[in-house]
Motif scaffolding. Structure first.
Motif, PDB file in Angstrom:
ATOM      1  N   ALA A   1       0.834  -1.207   0.000  1.00 38.17           N
ATOM      2  CA  ALA A   1       0.000   0.000   0.000  1.00 38.17           C
ATOM      3  C   ALA A   1       0.865   1.252   0.000  1.00 38.17           C
ATOM      4  O   ALA A   1       0.582   2.211  -0.737  1.00 38.17           O
ATOM      5  N   ALA A   2       1.899   1.243   0.799  1.00 37.64           N
ATOM      6  CA  ALA A   2       2.785   2.413   0.856  1.00 37.64           C
ATOM      7  C   ALA A   2       3.450   2.656  -0.489  1.00 37.64           C
ATOM      8  O   ALA A   2       3.459   3.793  -0.987  1.00 37.64           O
TER       9      ALA A   2
ATOM     10  N   GLU B   1       1.893   6.816  -6.736  1.00 37.55           N
ATOM     11  CA  GLU B   1       0.731   7.581  -7.202  1.00 37.55           C
ATOM     12  C   GLU B   1       0.770   9.042  -6.768  1.00 37.55           C
ATOM     13  O   GLU B   1       0.515   9.937  -7.567  1.00 37.55           O
ATOM     14  N   ARG B   2       1.039   9.283  -5.493  1.00 38.37           N
ATOM     15  CA  ARG B   2       0.885  10.613  -4.913  1.00 38.37           C
ATOM     16  C   ARG B   2       2.194  11.293  -4.547  1.00 38.37           C
ATOM     17  O   ARG B   2       2.216  12.472  -4.275  1.00 38.37           O
ATOM     18  N   GLY B   3       3.255  10.501  -4.435  1.00 42.90           N
ATOM     19  CA  GLY B   3       4.525  11.033  -3.973  1.00 42.90           C
ATOM     20  C   GLY B   3       4.726  10.713  -2.506  1.00 42.90           C
ATOM     21  O   GLY B   3       3.752  10.604  -1.745  1.00 42.90           O
ATOM     22  N   PHE B   4       5.973  10.551  -2.129  1.00 45.88           N
ATOM     23  CA  PHE B   4       6.302  10.189  -0.753  1.00 45.88           C
ATOM     24  C   PHE B   4       5.828  11.252   0.231  1.00 45.88           C
ATOM     25  O   PHE B   4       5.187  10.948   1.236  1.00 45.88           O
TER      26      PHE B   4
ATOM     27  N   ALA C   1       8.503   2.091  12.229  1.00 48.26           N
ATOM     28  CA  ALA C   1       8.715   3.277  13.066  1.00 48.26           C
ATOM     29  C   ALA C   1       8.150   4.538  12.416  1.00 48.26           C
ATOM     30  O   ALA C   1       7.669   5.436  13.099  1.00 48.26           O
ATOM     31  N   ASP C   2       8.215   4.615  11.091  1.00 49.70           N
ATOM     32  CA  ASP C   2       7.720   5.777  10.364  1.00 49.70           C
ATOM     33  C   ASP C   2       7.482   5.391   8.906  1.00 49.70           C
ATOM     34  O   ASP C   2       7.791   4.270   8.505  1.00 49.70           O
ATOM     35  N   LYS C   3       6.955   6.321   8.131  1.00 58.03           N
ATOM     36  CA  LYS C   3       6.622   5.983   6.746  1.00 58.03           C
ATOM     37  C   LYS C   3       7.862   5.790   5.879  1.00 58.03           C
ATOM     38  O   LYS C   3       7.786   5.128   4.851  1.00 58.03           O
ATOM     39  N   ARG C   4       8.992   6.309   6.293  1.00 55.36           N
ATOM     40  CA  ARG C   4      10.237   6.070   5.548  1.00 55.36           C
ATOM     41  C   ARG C   4      10.680   4.624   5.688  1.00 55.36           C
ATOM     42  O   ARG C   4      11.179   4.020   4.744  1.00 55.36           O
TER      43      ARG C   4
ATOM     44  N   ARG D   1      10.523   1.069  -5.921  1.00 57.92           N
ATOM     45  CA  ARG D   1      11.055   1.512  -4.630  1.00 57.92           C
ATOM     46  C   ARG D   1      12.237   2.446  -4.839  1.00 57.92           C
ATOM     47  O   ARG D   1      12.334   3.499  -4.224  1.00 57.92           O
ATOM     48  N   GLN D   2      13.139   2.055  -5.717  1.00 50.67           N
ATOM     49  CA  GLN D   2      14.340   2.852  -5.934  1.00 50.67           C
ATOM     50  C   GLN D   2      14.002   4.210  -6.540  1.00 50.67           C
ATOM     51  O   GLN D   2      14.641   5.208  -6.216  1.00 50.67           O
ATOM     52  N   ASN D   3      13.003   4.261  -7.408  1.00 49.73           N
ATOM     53  CA  ASN D   3      12.593   5.543  -7.989  1.00 49.73           C
ATOM     54  C   ASN D   3      12.030   6.475  -6.923  1.00 49.73           C
ATOM     55  O   ASN D   3      12.272   7.683  -6.962  1.00 49.73           O
ATOM     56  N   VAL D   4      11.292   5.924  -5.975  1.00 52.52           N
ATOM     57  CA  VAL D   4      10.774   6.737  -4.866  1.00 52.52           C
ATOM     58  C   VAL D   4      11.945   7.273  -4.050  1.00 52.52           C
ATOM     59  O   VAL D   4      11.999   8.460  -3.717  1.00 52.52           O
ATOM     60  N   ILE D   5      12.897   6.417  -3.731  1.00 56.35           N
ATOM     61  CA  ILE D   5      14.059   6.827  -2.932  1.00 56.35           C
ATOM     62  C   ILE D   5      14.870   7.893  -3.665  1.00 56.35           C
ATOM     63  O   ILE D   5      15.260   8.904  -3.080  1.00 56.35           O
ATOM     64  N   ALA D   6      15.104   7.682  -4.949  1.00 56.66           N
ATOM     65  CA  ALA D   6      15.926   8.615  -5.730  1.00 56.66           C
ATOM     66  C   ALA D   6      15.331  10.017  -5.777  1.00 56.66           C
ATOM     67  O   ALA D   6      16.061  11.005  -5.912  1.00 56.66           O
TER      68      ALA D   6
END
Length: 188
Positions: free
Chosen positions: A15-16, A22-25, A49-52, A104-109
């Protein structure tokens, strides 16, 4: 809410990632992640612990997999061969989850704070590899240098794999980068 349904952690991770894409981190909240997964915020915080941390949930398993691969390397393996065995194990894990790993990597980058968190996790992995190499009787200096150089090789190979999906196997890229590292001193 489906609080007692199986795979709670996996549902939260999925889900995250969907919401981050979709919406951005930054625009995604824990409440939205929990709702998308059919769970409560309280359940989310039981697992992360958090969304990160949702993006880095597999770091411990990756570290353990790599350490086990170093320990299982043949006695005749050089320190770098032992490290490459670890990265081969990691590559196999990433290959299985190719598209999800790339998302995942695209979100992190796209976010400096996530890139920073990823560097911390890589430093932890390197330290664990150095410890595993020392456990094989490798001197501290060689263990640390091998772990750091191996981690750098893997990081570059991983980024090449992310940037060029479907072109080459991650293990092949690790070996190409390792060969290129050998040519650094020769100026090739």
């Amino acid at each position: 809410m489906g609080r007692w349904e199986p795979n709670t952690r996996g549902r939260l991770e999925q889900a995250a990632l969907e919401l981050y894409v979709e919406r951005g981190f930054e625009r995604t909240t824990v409440a939205e992640i929990a709702k998308r997964a059919g769970l409560t915020e309280r359940t989310f915080f039981r697992h992360f612990a958090d969304k990160r941390e949702v993006l880095f949930a597999g770091s411990g398993a990756l570290r353990d997999l790599c350490v086990e691969a170093v320990a299982a390397a043949p006695d005749s393996a050089t320190p770098m061969e032992s490290a490459v065995a670890a990265f081969d194990a990691a590559a196999a894990m990433f290959q299985e989850r190719g598209d999800l790993v790339r998302q995942r990597q695209n979100v992190i980058a796209a976010h400096a704070e996530l890139r920073e968190r990823e560097l911390i996790k890589l430093a932890d992995l390197s330290a664990a590899l150095a410890d595993a190499l020392r456990g094989r009787g490798v001197s501290d200096l060689i263990a640390r240098l091998t772990a750091e150089a191996g981690t750098a090789v893997f990081k570059v190979a991983f980024q090449r794999w992310i940037d060029n999906p479907g072109q080459r196997d991650l293990s092949q890229l690790v070996r190409e980068c390792l060969d290129a590292l050998g040519g650094v001193g020769a100026g090739r």
